[in-house]
Design a protein around this motif. Structure first.
Motif, PDB file in Angstrom:
ATOM      1  N   GLY A 193       0.794  -1.232  -0.055  1.00 42.05           N
ATOM      2  CA  GLY A 193       0.178  -0.060  -0.011  1.00 42.05           C
ATOM      3  C   GLY A 193       0.752   1.156  -0.106  1.00 42.05           C
ATOM      4  N   MET A 194       1.769   1.320   0.864  1.00 40.27           N
ATOM      5  CA  MET A 194       2.761   2.387   0.969  1.00 40.27           C
ATOM      6  C   MET A 194       3.633   2.629  -0.576  1.00 40.27           C
ATOM      7  SD  MET A 194       2.550   3.844   3.693  1.00 40.27           S
ATOM      8  CE  MET A 194       3.997   5.041   3.518  1.00 40.27           C
ATOM      9  N   LYS A 195       3.914   1.520  -1.022  1.00 38.27           N
ATOM     10  CA  LYS A 195       4.453   1.567  -2.375  1.00 38.27           C
ATOM     11  C   LYS A 195       3.679   2.321  -3.465  1.00 38.27           C
ATOM     12  CE  LYS A 195       6.772  -1.371  -6.160  1.00 38.27           C
ATOM     13  NZ  LYS A 195       6.886  -2.737  -6.734  1.00 38.27           N
ATOM     14  N   MET A 196       2.201   1.883  -3.375  1.00 39.94           N
ATOM     15  CA  MET A 196       1.188   2.533  -4.284  1.00 39.94           C
ATOM     16  C   MET A 196       0.857   3.858  -3.996  1.00 39.94           C
ATOM     17  SD  MET A 196       1.496   0.271  -6.795  1.00 39.94           S
ATOM     18  CE  MET A 196       0.207   0.789  -7.775  1.00 39.94           C
ATOM     19  N   LEU A 197       0.878   4.262  -3.067  1.00 42.05           N
ATOM     20  CA  LEU A 197       0.501   5.566  -2.207  1.00 42.05           C
ATOM     21  C   LEU A 197       0.650   6.664  -3.453  1.00 42.05           C
ATOM     22  CD1 LEU A 197      -0.996   6.365   0.126  1.00 42.05           C
ATOM     23  CD2 LEU A 197       1.088   7.245   1.048  1.00 42.05           C
ATOM     24  N   PRO A 198       1.704   6.884  -3.956  1.00 36.65           N
ATOM     25  CA  PRO A 198       1.943   8.112  -4.929  1.00 36.65           C
ATOM     26  C   PRO A 198       0.756   7.895  -6.088  1.00 36.65           C
ATOM     27  CG  PRO A 198       4.041   7.215  -4.244  1.00 36.65           C
ATOM     28  CD  PRO A 198       3.047   6.269  -3.978  1.00 36.65           C
ATOM     29  N   LEU A 199       0.368   6.587  -6.382  1.00 36.04           N
ATOM     30  CA  LEU A 199      -0.607   6.426  -7.632  1.00 36.04           C
ATOM     31  C   LEU A 199      -1.951   6.253  -7.137  1.00 36.04           C
ATOM     32  CD1 LEU A 199       0.993   3.805  -9.977  1.00 36.04           C
ATOM     33  CD2 LEU A 199       0.326   6.064 -10.520  1.00 36.04           C
ATOM     34  N   ILE A 200      -2.224   6.141  -5.794  1.00 39.87           N
ATOM     35  CA  ILE A 200      -3.704   5.885  -5.570  1.00 39.87           C
ATOM     36  C   ILE A 200      -4.631   6.932  -6.057  1.00 39.87           C
ATOM     37  CG2 ILE A 200      -5.391   5.937  -3.593  1.00 39.87           C
ATOM     38  CD1 ILE A 200      -3.124   4.274  -2.116  1.00 39.87           C
ATOM     39  N   LYS A 201      -4.186   8.366  -5.691  1.00 39.25           N
ATOM     40  CA  LYS A 201      -4.873   9.731  -5.980  1.00 39.25           C
ATOM     41  C   LYS A 201      -5.164   9.554  -7.675  1.00 39.25           C
ATOM     42  CE  LYS A 201      -5.479  14.512  -5.541  1.00 39.25           C
ATOM     43  NZ  LYS A 201      -4.872  15.659  -4.842  1.00 39.25           N
ATOM     44  N   VAL A 202      -3.976   9.288  -8.226  1.00 37.94           N
ATOM     45  CA  VAL A 202      -3.948   9.587  -9.719  1.00 37.94           C
ATOM     46  C   VAL A 202      -4.842   8.372 -10.508  1.00 37.94           C
ATOM     47  CG1 VAL A 202      -2.388   9.230 -11.894  1.00 37.94           C
ATOM     48  CG2 VAL A 202      -1.540  10.532  -9.763  1.00 37.94           C
TER      49      VAL A 202
END
Length: 493
Positions: free
Chosen positions: A155-164
């Motif tokens: 989840g932390m790895k994907m965090l930058p992409l979640i909003k996008v």
């Protein structure tokens, strides 16, 4: 302990390799006289026809790349071709490229953009950057075996992409393209390598891999790749049985004992790995006695969960195609195929790799995305009607190509593939070559490997995670064996 795997496609071979590495006795039963399933290529008149790989996700690095090497799909002898452009569109006398270099791409698209378009483009380019190093399909182990810490780490790895992904996941590629005021940019985005009813987040994720040169094409294409994987499986001691059509999985009291072939032969096993279309598994091999609830639910909502297939017309030419992009989309006059209207055409040639130019002839393909209604029309055709339809398609596309690209006036017919082809060879649901489409506002589908109430039937299929494809297939093969290992460990404890 013995495992029988149904299907020698990418998922089945992957499962077979990891089963042998785990020390299990394993046999694969495959209905065709060749391995590969959907990941395949074939020869017509001495010319190789590529049937699957348009790009290979994580072709150079990442967790998925490790799997490609572990199963023998990639090794030091394989050249990876990274194109300078993903595709090119031709409209109003302009050639516009989806460069796999962000600086070149932004500069190219800005030439056609209005001030408002530039704002949309700037944001889109910025978000491609965010998607460039986030990886693709989780491939270390199945979700149901994750610890809480592993889930948090991912989840932390994907965090930058979640909003996008949330923002672009609400728009189809068609809707995204229609935001542009420029006619050229509308056409550029709505005619891409990804179906226009997919969410824009799918295009964004694909471009992220291309921009870092991590989604190339392996030399030779799908057939040599599958041959390498098959060789690896057999070198590990796995047995491959071709021309073995499974008619039924034998189940008593919710326990599978083996499989029965159409000729009556029975293979007994402790576990059955189903590495094929999940619709075919439940409807035919399990005789409608068991269901996968998530798939039933999605099949009832075709708006959100459409499937798609392809009609592919294949030719070869002596022409020098060096000036033409490997994949090009052209705006055309309106034409109709199976009651659907089209105003563009996608043309792909295989002149990028010297080994694929055989006897001075380059293979050219036209790929047309089709839907379930079109499949249903094909399915109702008689043999004579179907044969005539394929010739009509070949003639129609050839005429369009020659008008667009005069160098190809001597096109020679090689083959025509339709949704029915996928059904005939791999029992594909409605002729679909992937799983359900990744449509806007739709949740990611994740079906566990031990989803069925028959706990010794383990799933290994691209249909377990949208949108399917080679990454999902190869990962689910690995996950199937990890699931068996976990079940066996639980028994012993």
């Amino acid at each position: 302990m013995k495992i029988i795997i149904i299907g020698a496609g990418l998922a089945g071979l992957s499962a077979g390799i990891y089963a042998r590495k785990a020390g299990y006795e394993v046999e694969i039963v495959e209905k065709n006289n060749y391995a590969g399933g959907l990941c395949t290529g074939w020869t017509r008149k001495g010319s190789y026809i590529e049937g699957c790989i348009h790009w290979l996700t994580e072709s150079k690095k990442g967790d998925l790349n490790k799997i490609w090497h572990e199963i023998g799909a990639l090794d030091d002898t394989v050249t990876i071709y990274d194109g300078d452009t993903f595709y090119e569109v031709n409209i109003n006398g302009h050639k516009i490229n989806m460069w796999t270099d962000l600086v070149k791409l932004e500069k190219e698209l800005d030439q056609y953009a209005t001030p408002n378009d530039k704002k949309i483009l700037k944001k889109f380019i910025k978000n491609i950057k965010k998607s460039m190093n986030c990886g693709s399909v989780p491939s270390k182990k199945p979700f149901h075996l994750w610890t809480m810490m592993e889930g948090l780490s991912y989840g932390m790895k994907m965090l930058p992409l979640i909003k996008v992904m949330k923002e672009y996941g609400t728009l189809s590629i068609e809707e995204f393209g229609q935001q542009f005021e420029s006619e050229e940019l509308k056409f550029f985005f709505t005619n891409s390598m990804i179906p226009s009813n997919y969410s824009t987040s799918s295009l964004l994720a694909t471009l992220g891999g291309l921009m870092i040169k991590n989604s190339g094409v392996p030399s030779g294409g799908s057939k040599p790749l599958i041959e390498r994987v098959t060789k690896k499986y057999e070198a590990l001691g796995g047995k491959l049985n071709l021309n073995c059509n499974v008619d039924e999985i034998l189940v008593e009291n919710d326990v599978a004992s083996g499989v029965q072939l159409s000729d009556g032969t029975v293979y007994n096993a402790d576990y059955i790995v189903s590495a094929l279309d999940l619709h075919y598994l439940t409807k035919h091999l399990l005789k409608n006695k068991y269901e996968i609830s998530e798939m039933m639910k999605r099949d009832q909502d075709k708006i959100k969960n459409p499937t798609c297939s392809l009609i592919t017309a294949i030719y070869r030419t002596n022409a020098d195609l060096s000036r033409i992009a490997q994949t090009s989309f052209y705006k055309t006059n309106e034409y109709t195929v199976l009651n659907e209207s089209y105003t563009s055409i996608g043309i792909k040639h295989f002149g990028y790799e010297p080994t694929l130019i055989q006897n001075g002839k380059t293979v050219v393909q036209v790929n047309l995305i089709t839907n379930e209604d079109q499949y249903n029309q094909i399915e109702k055709m008689s043999k004579e009607e179907y044969k005539a339809f394929k010739q009509e398609i070949s003639d129609k596309f050839k005429e369009i190509i020659v008008n667009l690209i005069p160098e190809m006036e001597e096109l020679e017919d090689l083959d025509v593939v339709t949704p029915k082809t996928y059904v005939n060879y791999v029992n594909a649901y409605k002729g679909s070559f992937m799983a359900y489409a990744m449509t806007p506002n739709n949740k990611q589908m994740m079906i566990m490997n031990n989803e069925l109430p028959i706990k010794n039937i383990i799933l290994a299929s691209q249909w377990q995670m949208t949108p399917g494809g080679t990454p999902v297939a190869v990962v689910q093969g690995k996950f199937a064996i990890q699931t068996i290992q976990a079940l066996e460990s639980k028994k012993n404890n």
